[in-house]
Write a protein that holds these residues in place. Sequence first.
Motif, mmCIF file in Angstrom:
data_model
loop_
_atom_site.group_PDB
_atom_site.id
_atom_site.type_symbol
_atom_site.label_atom_id
_atom_site.label_comp_id
_atom_site.label_asym_id
_atom_site.label_seq_id
_atom_site.Cartn_x
_atom_site.Cartn_y
_atom_site.Cartn_z
ATOM 1 N N GLY A 133 0.496 -10.074 3.943
ATOM 2 C CA GLY A 133 1.501 -9.560 3.653
ATOM 3 C C GLY A 133 2.160 -9.261 3.083
ATOM 4 N N GLY A 134 2.062 -7.446 2.381
ATOM 5 C CA GLY A 134 2.650 -7.100 1.811
ATOM 6 C C GLY A 134 1.358 -6.365 0.333
ATOM 7 N N ILE A 135 0.013 -6.921 0.878
ATOM 8 C CA ILE A 135 -0.381 -6.596 -0.190
ATOM 9 C C ILE A 135 -0.887 -4.991 -1.051
ATOM 10 C CG2 ILE A 135 -3.025 -7.034 -1.138
ATOM 11 C CD1 ILE A 135 -1.988 -10.411 -0.006
ATOM 12 N N ASP A 152 1.971 -15.949 5.083
ATOM 13 C CA ASP A 152 2.474 -14.359 5.548
ATOM 14 C C ASP A 152 3.498 -14.112 5.131
ATOM 15 O OD1 ASP A 152 1.774 -11.894 6.276
ATOM 16 O OD2 ASP A 152 0.650 -12.607 8.495
ATOM 17 N N PHE A 210 -5.782 -12.630 15.975
ATOM 18 C CA PHE A 210 -4.472 -13.034 15.671
ATOM 19 C C PHE A 210 -3.615 -12.749 16.038
ATOM 20 C CE2 PHE A 210 -1.743 -11.561 12.196
ATOM 21 C CZ PHE A 210 -1.032 -13.017 11.581
ATOM 22 N N VAL A 243 -6.026 -11.258 3.365
ATOM 23 C CA VAL A 243 -5.511 -10.344 4.274
ATOM 24 C C VAL A 243 -4.854 -8.715 4.336
ATOM 25 C CG1 VAL A 243 -5.261 -10.196 7.264
ATOM 26 C CG2 VAL A 243 -5.542 -12.444 5.714
ATOM 27 N N VAL A 244 -5.047 -8.064 4.626
ATOM 28 C CA VAL A 244 -4.306 -6.254 4.160
ATOM 29 C C VAL A 244 -4.538 -5.569 5.617
ATOM 30 C CG1 VAL A 244 -4.238 -4.226 2.899
ATOM 31 C CG2 VAL A 244 -5.255 -6.490 1.571
ATOM 32 N N GLY A 245 -3.581 -5.257 5.965
ATOM 33 C CA GLY A 245 -3.435 -3.769 7.201
ATOM 34 C C GLY A 245 -2.636 -3.266 6.539
ATOM 35 N N ASN A 246 -1.440 -3.527 6.980
ATOM 36 C CA ASN A 246 -0.578 -1.486 6.651
ATOM 37 C C ASN A 246 -1.254 -0.613 5.309
ATOM 38 O OD1 ASN A 246 2.563 -0.669 7.366
ATOM 39 N ND2 ASN A 246 1.986 -3.187 7.731
ATOM 40 N N GLY A 306 5.033 -10.769 5.878
ATOM 41 C CA GLY A 306 4.702 -10.497 7.384
ATOM 42 C C GLY A 306 3.949 -9.124 6.921
HETATM 43 C C1 1GP Z 1 0.369 -9.333 7.983
HETATM 44 O O1 1GP Z 1 -0.741 -10.865 6.378
HETATM 45 C C2 1GP Z 1 -0.867 -9.486 7.512
HETATM 46 O O2 1GP Z 1 0.169 -10.296 9.027
HETATM 47 C C3 1GP Z 1 -0.696 -8.352 6.440
HETATM 48 O O3 1GP Z 1 0.286 -7.838 6.069
HETATM 49 O O4 1GP Z 1 -0.144 -5.163 6.769
HETATM 50 O O5 1GP Z 1 1.592 -5.820 5.159
HETATM 51 O O6 1GP Z 1 -1.156 -6.260 4.737
HETATM 52 P P1 1GP Z 1 0.353 -6.281 5.512
#
Ligand code: 1GP
Length: 245
Positions: free
Chosen positions: A203-205, A174, A77, A223-226, A176
Amino acid sequence: MNIYDLIAGKKARKYKKFAVLIDPDKVDQKKLTHLVDVASKSCVDFFFVGGSLLTNDTLDLTIKVIKDNCIIPVVLFPGNTMQINKNADALLLLSLISGRNPEMLIGKHVIAAPYLKASKLEIIPTGYMLIESGKPTAALYMSNSTPIPADKNDIAVCTAMAGEMLGQKLIYMDAGSGAIITISEKMIARVKENLSVPLIVGGGIRTPAKAHDVCSAGADIVVVGNAIEENVRLIENISDAVHLI
Ligand code: 1GP
């Protein structure tokens, strides 16, 4: 293994999918090995790997650690043309259709094209839409673009429709990374109603309940990151919330 078929195949369409986003800058090898182990046990569908700006040269190592420890597909990505790596399984070729920055719509792609071809990666054309999220995110700043206002559902719908008509095989909405406001379920539902290709939302989930709501509204992949970087244990609960729909 064809990743797009996994996402869009007839059978796949019935099932919601969960992608864990790994920013190579934010995980060390030990933490990543543990995360990969938890993700594997929790039936995570994909690892998305990349970031708006990577400051350490650890993309290759990150992919190696994932590949050495599980069979979950790795999908790049990429935040820029430096994030191409032939050891991944596929790459989302993002065209920033919410913005009007020609570099992010086609310019970077021209530069990357010969490297992508040589890499033999599976390339998945993806219409990427940034949605306003309560604060200026890294994606917004680095892409030098204006997001779609959070309450302008019609603009989001028309943008996604145009993206599909132009041949994008996925649409990624997204807010972000680290967004304060997630994309509204109403906007997700309206876009989904007007789309035939699979829809990715992120983004923000931060909770299983939110992941569930986003899927119920129409996302095919969440999609979950943070949130996972902060608490790896969330993976299992979010995975259950997504897969039980
Ligand atoms: C960011 O969609 C992704 O491009 C994931 O966002 O890190 O907020 O989960 P988070």
